[in-house]
Design an enzyme around this catalytic site. Structure first.
Site, PDB file in Angstrom:
ATOM      1  N   ASP A   1       0.862  -1.188   0.000  1.00  0.00           N
ATOM      2  CA  ASP A   1       0.000   0.000   0.000  1.00  0.00           C
ATOM      3  C   ASP A   1       0.894   1.233   0.000  1.00  0.00           C
ATOM      4  OD1 ASP A   1      -1.764   2.047   0.474  1.00  0.00           O
ATOM      5  OD2 ASP A   1      -2.703   1.146   2.231  1.00  0.00           O
TER       6      ASP A   1
ATOM      7  N   ASP B   1      -2.642   2.633  -6.036  1.00  0.00           N
ATOM      8  CA  ASP B   1      -1.664   2.661  -4.939  1.00  0.00           C
ATOM      9  C   ASP B   1      -1.614   1.362  -4.141  1.00  0.00           C
ATOM     10  OD1 ASP B   1      -4.135   2.941  -3.781  1.00  0.00           O
ATOM     11  OD2 ASP B   1      -3.566   4.577  -2.436  1.00  0.00           O
ATOM     12  N   GLU B   2      -2.202   0.285  -4.669  1.00  0.00           N
ATOM     13  CA  GLU B   2      -2.195  -0.991  -3.957  1.00  0.00           C
ATOM     14  C   GLU B   2      -1.959  -2.145  -4.929  1.00  0.00           C
ATOM     15  OE1 GLU B   2      -5.285  -0.269  -0.249  1.00  0.00           O
ATOM     16  OE2 GLU B   2      -6.051  -1.142  -2.110  1.00  0.00           O
TER      17      GLU B   2
END
Length: 220
Positions: A10, A105-106
């Protein structure tokens, strides 16, 4: 032997961190990313330096400026965020393959059998962090979760921010989860939280004590 099978990554405060990486003048300063330069909109990202002022994603920009007069506003540059996202994937894949991209973003990676012993997995996670820092930029910090399944790996990634590295092995369960709030679990938002409360469940310890049948009745 303690072991894990999944790595969840993350990126921390991603949009704001990208701006700080590519605009040195923003480093170490409270920064928010906004869709347009007006006080009437909301922040779509806030740097960790802005958070002590109570500024987070969704905070009204006018209110954020009142809370922090020296706040720096940056208009969102989505092309840069997508390009950087692609560079991050390339960096991660110099260490291990990305199984699935969950969002900008993950991402989640399946750990190969030889790296599943906890000590080896922690070393692997450190290698991932180092690859992003060296190949993309040191201001792009991430939190990594290691666990026996993807769900718990995501939970672990949220347990220490920024720049965290947390593991949840089978032997850690369920007691390592007891310090979390119910809303810390993916999928438990306002509606599900209200449903849990209606069933008398107010803590993770209570949730973990439910039988399979009880759990099914709550979620149906």
């Amino acid at each position: 032997m303690l072991s894990v099978e999944w790595l969840f990554l993350d990126m921390n405060s991603y949009f704001a961190s990208v701006e700080q990486q590519f605009q040195p003048a923003l480093r170490g300063r409270p920064v928010v990313v906004v869709p347009v330069m007006t006080n009437r909109t909301c922040c779509i990202a806030a740097s960790y330096e802005a958070r002590p002022y109570g500024i987070h994603t969704g905070t009204n920009v006018g209110e954020a400026r009142q809370r922090c007069p020296h706040l720096r506003l940056v208009e969102a540059n989505h092309e840069l965020y997508i390009r950087t996202h692609e560079w991050i994937i390339q960096a991660v894949e110099t260490v291990l393959p990305v199984e699935r991209v969950c969002s900008i973003d993950e991402m989640v990676c399946h750990i190969s059998p030889q790296h599943r012993p906890l000590k080896a997995a922690v070393t692997l996670a450190g290698d991932v962090k180092r690859a992003i820092s060296q190949q993309v930029g040191p201001y792009l910090r991430c939190s990594v979760g290691l666990a026996t399944n993807q769900f718990l790996a995501k939970v672990a990634s949220n347990m220490q921010k920024p720049d965290g590295l947390t593991s949840i092995t089978r032997e850690d369960l369920p007691h390592k989860l007891y310090g979390l709030s119910l809303s810390d679990f993916p999928g438990i938002a306002r509606g599900m939280l209200a449903r849990l409360h209606r069933h008398g469940i107010g803590s993770v310890r209570q949730l973990c004590s439910l039988s399979r049948e009880e759990m099914t009745s709550v979620w149906q």
